[in-house]
Write a protein that holds these residues in place. Structure first.
Motif, PDB file in Angstrom:
ATOM      1  N   SER A  95     -12.889 -59.306  17.518  1.00  0.00           N
ATOM      2  CA  SER A  95     -11.384 -59.964  17.924  1.00  0.00           C
ATOM      3  C   SER A  95     -10.423 -58.974  18.571  1.00  0.00           C
ATOM      4  O   SER A  95      -9.506 -59.420  19.672  1.00  0.00           O
ATOM      5  N   SER A  96     -10.536 -58.012  17.523  1.00  0.00           N
ATOM      6  CA  SER A  96      -9.507 -56.208  18.051  1.00  0.00           C
ATOM      7  C   SER A  96     -10.034 -56.463  19.649  1.00  0.00           C
ATOM      8  O   SER A  96     -10.273 -55.903  20.367  1.00  0.00           O
ATOM      9  N   ALA A  97     -11.362 -56.271  19.510  1.00  0.00           N
ATOM     10  CA  ALA A  97     -12.484 -55.623  20.092  1.00  0.00           C
ATOM     11  C   ALA A  97     -12.127 -56.365  21.736  1.00  0.00           C
ATOM     12  O   ALA A  97     -12.047 -56.059  22.740  1.00  0.00           O
ATOM     13  N   GLN A 150     -10.854 -55.482  24.897  1.00  0.00           N
ATOM     14  CA  GLN A 150     -11.077 -55.278  26.390  1.00  0.00           C
ATOM     15  C   GLN A 150     -10.672 -55.827  27.691  1.00  0.00           C
ATOM     16  O   GLN A 150     -10.310 -56.434  28.939  1.00  0.00           O
ATOM     17  N   GLU A 151      -9.828 -57.566  26.826  1.00  0.00           N
ATOM     18  CA  GLU A 151      -9.311 -58.577  27.976  1.00  0.00           C
ATOM     19  C   GLU A 151      -8.491 -58.190  28.367  1.00  0.00           C
ATOM     20  O   GLU A 151      -7.256 -58.113  29.514  1.00  0.00           O
ATOM     21  N   THR A 204      -5.594 -55.221  32.621  1.00  0.00           N
ATOM     22  CA  THR A 204      -4.597 -53.784  33.293  1.00  0.00           C
ATOM     23  C   THR A 204      -5.354 -53.657  34.798  1.00  0.00           C
ATOM     24  O   THR A 204      -5.194 -53.514  35.646  1.00  0.00           O
ATOM     25  N   VAL A 205      -6.632 -53.985  34.779  1.00  0.00           N
ATOM     26  CA  VAL A 205      -7.351 -52.826  36.047  1.00  0.00           C
ATOM     27  C   VAL A 205      -7.302 -54.520  36.981  1.00  0.00           C
ATOM     28  O   VAL A 205      -7.116 -54.260  37.968  1.00  0.00           O
ATOM     29  N   GLY A 206      -6.970 -56.104  36.327  1.00  0.00           N
ATOM     30  CA  GLY A 206      -6.851 -56.592  37.340  1.00  0.00           C
ATOM     31  C   GLY A 206      -5.760 -56.459  38.093  1.00  0.00           C
ATOM     32  O   GLY A 206      -5.391 -56.517  39.997  1.00  0.00           O
ATOM     33  N   ARG A 207      -4.553 -55.965  37.488  1.00  0.00           N
ATOM     34  CA  ARG A 207      -3.470 -56.128  38.447  1.00  0.00           C
ATOM     35  C   ARG A 207      -3.286 -55.065  39.121  1.00  0.00           C
ATOM     36  O   ARG A 207      -2.085 -55.070  39.382  1.00  0.00           O
TER      37      ARG A 207
END
Length: 259
Positions: free
Chosen positions: A143-145, A149-150, A155-158
């Motif tokens: 879940s943490s991973a 990743q999400e 961040t990359v999308g923004r």
């Protein structure tokens, strides 16, 4: 389907969606494990109470069995003494204790079966809790991973549409334009340098021709016996001073000035 049924279904679906979104895997796993541990505590207490009840029943069974055996001996003793009435009373006491002992024996057998079942359930629950702890740690790590990743993907999308990324793109375009201008200036400078060398080479050719012409018109002796000797210096001086030569020179200058 009635209106109230449809409304009820819509409300339930929205509530289920809200609950599903609000569920945090780590918190749910912690709560589930806590509930399993509470069940384990209750089961252990139940096993302990069952064992205590079984021990008490066993004691009562043994006491009634002992009393039954004692009154059996008393009945035998009374018969040996010839007192049948006393022997009959002793046998009645024996029968009472024996019936109670038999009832307690049935209860004891049931308790032992129940305790055996409870112990198996206890062992199974302990095994499930141990497995759940291992799985909980694994699921928490996953879940943490997944959350990391999400967040990274977000961040990359923004960055793709943010002003900061747009500024980087503008600066990259500006640097590329600067590089293009510098390359153009370098090419122009190179072309100018080549033209200067070409002019020098052209001037060198003219100088060579001029030198050759001077050599042909030199006052010195001819380089070959087959070539006629050049006129004397006084003849050249006279020719140079003649009006015809002067006119030709002036005409040549005019032609050169027009080029």
């Amino acid at each position: 389907m009635g209106l109230f049924d449809r409304i009820s279904r819509v409300v339930k679906s929205n509530l289920n969606d809200l609950v599903s979104k609000a569920e945090d895997p780590e918190k749910i796993l912690e709560q589930a494990l806590l509930e399993m541990q509470e069940d384990l505590i209750q089961l252990r207490q139940g096993v302990a109470q069952a064992i205590a009840a079984q021990k008490r029943t066993e004691q009562q069974y043994k006491q009634n069995q002992n009393e039954s055996e004692r009154w059996d001996r008393n009945a035998r003793l009374a018969l040996q003494k010839g007192d049948e009435n006393l022997a009959r009373q002793a046998l009645e006491r024996k029968k009472t204790y024996l019936e109670t002992a038999n009832t307690l024996k049935a209860t004891l057998d049931g308790q032992l079966t129940q305790i055996d079942t409870l112990k198996r359930n206890l062992i199974a629950l302990e095994s499930k809790i141990s497995e759940a702890k291992t799985k909980k740690d694994m699921l928490k790590a996953r879940s943490s991973a997944a959350k990391a990743q999400e967040q990274l993907q977000g961040t990359v999308g923004r960055l793709g549409t943010s002003s900061a990324m747009a500024a980087f793109e503008r600066m990259e375009e500006k640097v590329m334009m600067q590089e293009a201008r510098a390359q153009a200036v370098g090419e122009l400078a190179g072309n100018d340098l080549e033209s200067q060398f070409a002019a020098l080479e052209a001037g060198s050719d003219v100088d060579d021709e001029l030198a050759a012409l001077k050599a042909q018109m030199s006052l010195g002796p001819a380089t070959s016996s087959n070539q006629p000797s050049l006129p004397q210096a006084n003849e050249q001086s006279t020719a140079a001073k003649s009006p015809v030569v002067d006119a030709e020179l002036e005409d040549l200058k005019k032609q050169l000035d027009q080029l």
